[in-house]
Design an enzyme around this catalytic site. Structure first.
Site, PDB file in Angstrom:
ATOM      1  N   ASN A   1      41.515  39.803  40.524  1.00 28.12           N
ATOM      2  CA  ASN A   1      40.171  40.690  39.700  1.00 28.12           C
ATOM      3  C   ASN A   1      39.378  38.781  38.999  1.00 28.12           C
ATOM      4  OD1 ASN A   1      39.160  41.704  37.796  1.00 28.12           O
ATOM      5  ND2 ASN A   1      40.449  42.200  35.582  1.00 28.12           N
TER       6      ASN A   1
ATOM      7  N   ASP B   1      38.836  29.730  41.815  1.00 29.79           N
ATOM      8  CA  ASP B   1      39.279  30.781  40.791  1.00 29.79           C
ATOM      9  C   ASP B   1      40.972  30.567  41.425  1.00 29.79           C
ATOM     10  OD1 ASP B   1      40.040  32.178  39.405  1.00 29.79           O
ATOM     11  OD2 ASP B   1      39.598  33.999  39.723  1.00 29.79           O
TER      12      ASP B   1
END
Lengths: 443, 317
Positions: A285, A312
């Site tokens: 996400n 991330d």
């Protein structure tokens, strides 16, 4: 203690250097960057001939990682994450606050820094929570966390919940001179989505996260950054619409920067179908977007609209991934594949030059977080990333230093890798597959 | 033309998406023979004698589970039913652990219904036993698609060139996806109709004509298939009210008259009378809704037989 690195190509966009240079390091600090440095007569200098096949850059900084400690040590710890960082060519990482407890207070910040100091690997810069518990209601004690060592604020994993909270966070963080990093996602639009809303999610029967969920939040943040004059940084930007908003805002002089993750410039949502349908290592996400979005991100990396490549890095235990797609945790590890993906997919593909890649991975994150490094300046700590741009690399998740293995890139062959990672003058990682870097092992 | 298939290629039936047109025809042809079995006074053949079939249902189901069980018993398989309430799974073992435990008892087939799309794919990668998808999340319900096609073919003699209108909640419907894959592979013209809030993104890339105009969808159709409005899912405000839904999309006798005179009306059940379909239509002469249920047994017998039956193992030994 003197170390002289000789004969490599040195790239330092901050000082406009790109060419054959020698670098002299004294007591962990850069003493001199120049052509043909002759070692001093007095005292011992270790001389390492790197040669022209290697590229020395200011140390890479991954400004978006999840180190999972405290609270989720079965996924990653500060020490294993910092080990993954140096193995991946990063001399520093900035870690998100969604630990348990959340890093919303100076005591948690100090704990993370203590773990990092004990590990003695990559530098670790904690990012503090915007709101207490990251629950989107009250501001966390930002000044106290800044004093303890936080370099930015974010409720990452979640968006900064309301426009009002974002406004106040920007105003308050602006006073402290630090950016607010936002995970841009309108939760009402994203709903229970698990994949990019589009044909492929429809075909697979997966609930969609529309691009608009990201776009409207980025537009909100741009408006609030303009209103407050503070610095908003958009985390893991993934859509063409969000990039358009950032580009337009920058043109108006709004203080907005953004980062893109390697998986978003490498993969798109058509991968959800094949080679392996419902591969939970493709669940993250923001989700893998449409091929058009991927192409827009590549263009943004090329034209300078994108400031930073950040991974991330989201370690998850196999138990969190070996389940139904709906139930699997979001995210993949990224620290140990980012450099090879950037070299292969961006530099060798002709999208960006090596100096531009160094800006994306070092110069710009240092500037945005206002941390040391991002340049090769005498007097600075000797944090260096040494690249072997033509090295053939086969990704092996089993060999990762990270505690977790959740990557979609296992087994990929890529061109370009890390030769060595030097933090404070110490070679903490030397790639055994790069003979030209072997001298660093003895240094 | 494809060569005529004589068997299915895989050990599993995960979805229509994986089948060729010729495999679909094989299932439908086999189902015709199975239908004859169900018409006999002694409704049992020994095709799956000594085979073990586990029905693993993570979602409540009356029709599909009963239909599978009847089909299995008519083929003489040893069957057992496991119904697992989703709530107990949350604190209990994972899907893979459950599957491995069942696998240790050496079943030949596992028939699974589950709330997550792709869960049968996960199971198929883990288990040696064949996996038969009895409905997974919003992905597929392949035996429903096959029984719908069987019913249409029985009435119309063919699938190729027919206009089939599918009306209702396409977004959440696994029946929709299986029917679209099947009917487009067999050369039918599929129209999809419903409120835009219940249409999946990129719907036309699935090979259908999408419209919000129910009369356009129904006009000159050979078959009209109503999808169930899942009342429990409609809390999110996909449309203003059931009353308005019926006004705009409900299948009324007036709308049925726009279809071909010999058109058939279908519904996978369970029906919401007065929401997606008027009782006069559901119970009217064009309705084949109960034929669908009867054909479900024959089609499931065919699939079970094609996956677990046959003498291949014996000849190989």
């Amino acid at each position: 203690m003197r170390l002289l690195l000789k004969g490599a190509r040195v790239i330092d966009p901050a000082s406009g250097v790109d060419g054959a240079r020698d670098i002299l390091i004294e007591d962990g600090v850069i003493a001199l960057v120049d052509r043909d440095i002759t070692p001093a007569e007095t005292g011992h200098t270790a001389i390492v001939e790197l040669g022209p096949s290697l590229v020395v850059c200011p140390g890479f900084i991954d400004m978006h990682v999840h180190l999972r400690e405290p609270g989720y040590e079965h996924k990653e710890t500060v020490a294993t994450g910092a080990a993954a960082a140096v193995a991946g060519g990063f001399t520093a990482v900035a870690c998100m606050p969604n630990t348990n407890p959340v890093n919303d207070s100076a005591s948690v910040t100090r704990f993370i820094l203590k773990q990092a100091a004990e590990a003695g690997l990559a530098r670790v810069y904690p990012i503090g929570a915007v709101s207490k518990g990251s629950d989107g209601k009250e501001l966390a004690e930002m000044a106290d966390m800044r004093d303890a060592g936080c370099v930015a604020f974010s409720d990452d994993g979640r968006p900064v919940a309301t426009a009002l909270l974002m406004r106040r966070a920007l105003e308050y963080a602006g006073m402290l001179g630090l950016p607010v990093i936002d995970h841009c996602e309108d939760k009402t639009l994203a709903g229970e989505g698990v994949a990019h809303e589009g044909f492929h999610a429809s075909q697979l029967g997966l609930r969609g996260i529309p691009s608009a969920a990201e776009d409207v939040m980025v537009e909100r943040d741009v408006v609030l950054a303009a209103m407050t004059g503070s610095h908003a940084h958009i985390a893991h930007l993934s859509t063409s619409g969000a990039l358009r908003a950032v580009r337009a805002a920058k043109a108006r002089g709004v203080r907005v920067t953004c980062e893109v993750a390697p998986h978003h410039f490498t993969l798109s949502d058509d991968r959800l179908m094949s080679p392996l349908a419902y591969d939970t290592n493709l669940k993250m996400n923001p989700p893998l977007r449409h091929a058009h979005d991927r192409e827009a991100l590549v263009e943004g990396l090329r034209d300078g609209s994108v400031d930073v490549i950040a991974t991330d890095h989201a370690p998850h235990h196999a138990d969190d991934k070996t389940v139904e797609f709906d139930r699997a945790s979001f995210g993949i590890v990224g620290l140990e594949t980012a450099v090879s993906l950037s070299l292969d997919r961006l530099v060798h593909a002709g999208v960006v030059s090596l100096p531009r890649m160094v800006e994306l991975l070092s110069t710009n994150p240092a500037r945005i977080l206002r941390v040391p490094g991002g340049r090769l300046q005498p007097g600075d700590a000797a944090d260096l990333t040494i690249l072997a741009p033509d090295l053939g690399v086969t990704v092996s998740a089993a060999a990762f230093s990270s505690k977790s293995r959740n990557t979609p890139f296992d087994g990929w062959t890529l061109r370009g890798g890390v030769a060595a990672t030097i933090v404070g003058g110490r070679a903490l990682f030397v790639n055994a597959d790069v003979p030209a870097a072997a001298g660093l092992r003895r240094s | 033309m494809n060569d005529k298939a004589v068997r299915l290629r895989g050990k599993d039936l995960l979805g229509i998406a994986d089948l060729t047109a010729s495999e679909i025809s094989l299932v439908l042809d086999t189902a015709e023979a199975m239908k004859e079995v169900s018409a006999r006074p002694i409704k049992k053949v020994p095709a799956l004698r000594g085979k073990t079939v586990i029905n693993l249902f993570y979602e409540p189901s009356t029709r599909t589970r009963t239909s599978f069980e009847v089909a299995e018993k008519r083929l003489s398989a040893d069957t057992l039913n496991i119904a697992i309430a989703t709530s107990s799974v949350v604190k209990g073992e994972t899907l893979i652990d459950t599957a491995l435990n069942l696998e240790a008892m050496n079943p030949d087939l596992i028939v699974m219904r589950h709330a997550s799309s792709g869960s049968c794919h996960l199971l198929a990668r883990t288990c040696k036993a064949g996996i038969l998808n009895a409905g997974d999340g919003m992905l597929e319900h392949p035996t429903q698609g096959l029984l719908d096609a069987f019913t249409i073919r029985e009435r119309k003699g063919r699938l190729h060139g027919l206009k089939v209108a599918i009306i209702g909640d396409m977004l959440h419907s696994r029946v929709f996806r299986s029917n679209v894959y099947l009917l487009t592979k067999m050369g039918a013209e599929v129209w999809a109709c419903g409120p835009p809030t219940l249409m999946p993104a990129g719907i036309e890339q699935l090979g259908v004509r999408a419209t919000t105009d129910v009369e356009e969808a129904v006009k000159d159709a050979d078959a009209v298939m109503m999808l169930r409005i899942q009342l429990e899912r409609m809390q999110g405000g996909f449309f203003p009210s059931l009353r308005e839904y019926f006004q705009v999309f409900g299948m009324t006798p007036e709308r049925v008259r726009l279809a071909k005179p010999d058109a058939i009306i279908m519904h996978p059940g369970p029906m919401n009378r007065g929401v997606e379909i008027a009782s006069e239509v559901a119970d009217g002469p064009a309705s084949v809704i109960l034929d669908q249920v009867a054909n479900g047994v024959a089609v499931r017998m065919a699939v079970l037989y094609l996956l677990a039956g046959g003498g291949d193992d014996e000849t190989a030994a």
